[in-house]
Design a protein around this motif. Structure first.
Motif, PDB file in Angstrom:
ATOM      1  N   MET A   1       9.494  40.584  17.035  1.00  0.00           N
ATOM      2  CA  MET A   1       8.046  40.424  17.402  1.00  0.00           C
ATOM      3  C   MET A   1       7.077  40.314  16.312  1.00  0.00           C
ATOM      4  N   CYS A   2       6.505  39.139  16.214  1.00  0.00           N
ATOM      5  CA  CYS A   2       5.541  38.885  14.959  1.00  0.00           C
ATOM      6  C   CYS A   2       4.261  38.505  15.446  1.00  0.00           C
ATOM      7  N   THR A   3       3.152  38.813  14.530  1.00  0.00           N
ATOM      8  CA  THR A   3       1.737  38.284  14.904  1.00  0.00           C
ATOM      9  C   THR A   3       1.141  37.808  13.391  1.00  0.00           C
ATOM     10  N   SER A   4      -0.083  37.472  13.294  1.00  0.00           N
ATOM     11  CA  SER A   4      -0.823  37.286  12.078  1.00  0.00           C
ATOM     12  C   SER A   4      -2.173  37.913  12.043  1.00  0.00           C
ATOM     13  N   CYS A   5      -2.501  37.932  10.890  1.00  0.00           N
ATOM     14  CA  CYS A   5      -4.028  38.425  10.541  1.00  0.00           C
ATOM     15  C   CYS A   5      -4.900  37.330  11.135  1.00  0.00           C
ATOM     16  N   ALA A   6      -6.081  37.561  11.535  1.00  0.00           N
ATOM     17  CA  ALA A   6      -6.980  36.402  12.045  1.00  0.00           C
ATOM     18  C   ALA A   6      -7.129  35.653  10.967  1.00  0.00           C
ATOM     19  N   ALA A   7      -7.605  34.443  11.288  1.00  0.00           N
ATOM     20  CA  ALA A   7      -7.826  33.592  10.283  1.00  0.00           C
ATOM     21  C   ALA A   7      -9.530  33.574   9.715  1.00  0.00           C
ATOM     22  N   TRP A   8      -9.588  33.473   8.537  1.00  0.00           N
ATOM     23  CA  TRP A   8     -10.966  33.468   7.961  1.00  0.00           C
ATOM     24  C   TRP A   8     -11.793  32.235   8.296  1.00  0.00           C
ATOM     25  N   ASP A   9     -12.963  32.299   8.811  1.00  0.00           N
ATOM     26  CA  ASP A   9     -13.678  31.113   9.298  1.00  0.00           C
ATOM     27  C   ASP A   9     -14.085  30.283   8.105  1.00  0.00           C
ATOM     28  N   GLY A  10     -14.065  30.456   6.947  1.00  0.00           N
ATOM     29  CA  GLY A  10     -14.511  29.575   6.014  1.00  0.00           C
ATOM     30  C   GLY A  10     -15.860  29.362   5.513  1.00  0.00           C
ATOM     31  N   ARG A  11     -16.622  30.233   6.397  1.00  0.00           N
ATOM     32  CA  ARG A  11     -18.266  29.903   6.022  1.00  0.00           C
ATOM     33  C   ARG A  11     -18.872  30.850   5.769  1.00  0.00           C
ATOM     34  N   ASP A  12     -18.180  32.258   6.072  1.00  0.00           N
ATOM     35  CA  ASP A  12     -19.136  33.583   5.280  1.00  0.00           C
ATOM     36  C   ASP A  12     -18.091  34.430   4.472  1.00  0.00           C
ATOM     37  N   CYS A  13     -18.329  34.365   3.324  1.00  0.00           N
ATOM     38  CA  CYS A  13     -17.146  35.384   2.601  1.00  0.00           C
ATOM     39  C   CYS A  13     -17.313  36.836   3.024  1.00  0.00           C
ATOM     40  N   SER A  14     -18.359  37.286   3.296  1.00  0.00           N
ATOM     41  CA  SER A  14     -18.383  38.751   3.685  1.00  0.00           C
ATOM     42  C   SER A  14     -17.650  38.989   4.988  1.00  0.00           C
ATOM     43  N   ARG A  15     -17.145  37.914   5.927  1.00  0.00           N
ATOM     44  CA  ARG A  15     -16.381  37.952   7.091  1.00  0.00           C
ATOM     45  C   ARG A  15     -15.002  37.931   6.645  1.00  0.00           C
ATOM     46  N   SER A  16     -14.724  37.901   5.413  1.00  0.00           N
ATOM     47  CA  SER A  16     -12.983  37.867   5.154  1.00  0.00           C
ATOM     48  C   SER A  16     -12.293  38.938   5.606  1.00  0.00           C
ATOM     49  N   ARG A  17     -11.131  38.767   6.475  1.00  0.00           N
ATOM     50  CA  ARG A  17     -10.428  39.891   6.938  1.00  0.00           C
ATOM     51  C   ARG A  17      -9.054  40.172   5.976  1.00  0.00           C
ATOM     52  N   ARG A  18      -9.010  39.898   4.753  1.00  0.00           N
ATOM     53  CA  ARG A  18      -7.943  40.102   3.948  1.00  0.00           C
ATOM     54  C   ARG A  18      -7.997  41.281   2.958  1.00  0.00           C
ATOM     55  N   GLY A  19      -9.005  41.948   3.044  1.00  0.00           N
ATOM     56  CA  GLY A  19      -9.072  43.251   2.356  1.00  0.00           C
ATOM     57  C   GLY A  19      -8.238  44.355   2.901  1.00  0.00           C
ATOM     58  N   ARG A  20      -8.260  45.483   2.303  1.00  0.00           N
ATOM     59  CA  ARG A  20      -7.403  46.500   2.646  1.00  0.00           C
ATOM     60  C   ARG A  20      -7.520  47.032   3.961  1.00  0.00           C
ATOM     61  N   GLY A  21      -8.598  47.042   4.669  1.00  0.00           N
ATOM     62  CA  GLY A  21      -8.771  47.458   5.922  1.00  0.00           C
ATOM     63  C   GLY A  21      -9.206  46.262   6.775  1.00  0.00           C
ATOM     64  N   GLY A  22      -9.227  45.091   6.253  1.00  0.00           N
ATOM     65  CA  GLY A  22      -9.684  43.909   6.863  1.00  0.00           C
ATOM     66  C   GLY A  22      -8.868  43.590   8.046  1.00  0.00           C
ATOM     67  N   CYS A  23      -7.533  43.563   7.975  1.00  0.00           N
ATOM     68  CA  CYS A  23      -6.628  43.039   8.940  1.00  0.00           C
ATOM     69  C   CYS A  23      -6.292  44.003  10.111  1.00  0.00           C
ATOM     70  N   ARG A  24      -6.654  45.343   9.880  1.00  0.00           N
ATOM     71  CA  ARG A  24      -6.373  46.408  10.841  1.00  0.00           C
ATOM     72  C   ARG A  24      -6.796  45.945  12.332  1.00  0.00           C
ATOM     73  N   PRO A  25      -8.400  45.703  12.347  1.00  0.00           N
ATOM     74  CA  PRO A  25      -8.752  45.541  13.664  1.00  0.00           C
ATOM     75  C   PRO A  25      -8.205  44.280  14.330  1.00  0.00           C
ATOM     76  N   SER A  26      -7.730  43.077  13.502  1.00  0.00           N
ATOM     77  CA  SER A  26      -6.998  42.212  14.048  1.00  0.00           C
ATOM     78  C   SER A  26      -5.684  42.437  14.816  1.00  0.00           C
ATOM     79  N   LEU A  27      -4.880  43.532  13.989  1.00  0.00           N
ATOM     80  CA  LEU A  27      -3.604  44.029  14.188  1.00  0.00           C
ATOM     81  C   LEU A  27      -3.805  44.855  15.605  1.00  0.00           C
ATOM     82  N   GLU A  28      -4.721  45.570  15.892  1.00  0.00           N
ATOM     83  CA  GLU A  28      -5.078  46.530  16.661  1.00  0.00           C
ATOM     84  C   GLU A  28      -5.400  45.550  18.206  1.00  0.00           C
ATOM     85  N   GLY A  29      -5.992  44.735  17.930  1.00  0.00           N
ATOM     86  CA  GLY A  29      -6.262  43.423  18.942  1.00  0.00           C
ATOM     87  C   GLY A  29      -5.013  42.960  19.465  1.00  0.00           C
ATOM     88  N   SER A  30      -4.064  42.650  18.496  1.00  0.00           N
ATOM     89  CA  SER A  30      -2.861  42.037  18.955  1.00  0.00           C
ATOM     90  C   SER A  30      -1.729  43.024  19.655  1.00  0.00           C
TER      91      SER A  30
END
Length: 208
Positions: A1-30
């Motif tokens: 089973m696999c999933t991916s980190c939510a995509a960055w919307d390309g508009r607001d740099c501060s909303r990027s989820r690629r940082g150390r803790g950024g992908c965790r909320p996306s993973l928890e939702g998955s």
């Protein structure tokens, strides 16, 4: 089973989820939607071109360490960034990426230039996406038929969009045409201005 980190919307740099803790909320939702406590493979889907490789790697390593992710991979990342993440992982004893997901088909073979060799050297598996080129290779589209509005990505790319960023259909006719009053440039070593069309390299003759 696999999933991916939510995509960055390309508009607001501060909303990027690629940082150390950024992908965790996306993973928890998955995990909540999948009804499980872990995934076998977690993709970093599209690097945001901002987050350093060290931070990306540490974030994925944290998820592996807590048992929510068994392995992680990279998707649509430049070859140099892929090599950087893998090299840092091996140098610091962190869980390294195990796979690379890239577009690959008979009409899109760009990854053969660098990604394939890099994956082979680093021991990464390659997972191609869109192997049928969004339907182009299985006869979904032909020269005499325009794709339907809901016929996939190729149709969306070839039909006008209502978005503010859409290119106008008459864009080829909107470029400014040259006028007779062209700018002039000074010839080297001279104060006299010369029309660009009459400037000829030294030792050569004008092309007829």
């Amino acid at each position: 089973m696999c999933t991916s980190c939510a995509a960055w919307d390309g508009r607001d740099c501060s909303r990027s989820r690629r940082g150390r803790g950024g992908c965790r909320p996306s993973l928890e939702g998955s995990l909540r939607r999948l009804g499980t406590d872990h995934v076998d493979l977690y993709w970093l889907h599209v690097w945001d071109d901002i987050t350093p490789a060290e931070e990306v790697l540490q974030g994925m390593a944290d998820l592996v360490r807590v048992g929510k992710v068994r392995y992680h991979g990279l998707c649509n990342t430049p070859a140099w960034f892929t090599v950087q993440v893998a090299t840092l992982a091996h140098a610091h004893g962190l869980p390294a990426p195990v796979a690379l997901q890239m577009e690959y088909s008979l009409v899109s073979r760009d990854i053969e230039r660098e990604h394939v060799r890099a994956a082979r050297e680093l021991g990464l598996g390659i997972v191609p996406w869109s192997p049928l080129a969004v339907g182009f290779l299985n006869g979904k589209y032909n020269r005499d038929q325009s794709p339907a509005a809901d016929a996939g990505r190729l149709a969306q790319a070839s039909t006008p969009s209502s978005s503010a960023h859409a290119r106008p259909t008459s864009w080829r006719r909107t470029w400014p045409r040259p006028t007779t009053a062209s700018p002039t440039m000074p010839r080297a070593g001279s104060t006299r201005s010369v029309h660009p069309s009459s400037a000829t390299p030294t030792g050569s003759s004008p092309v007829r």
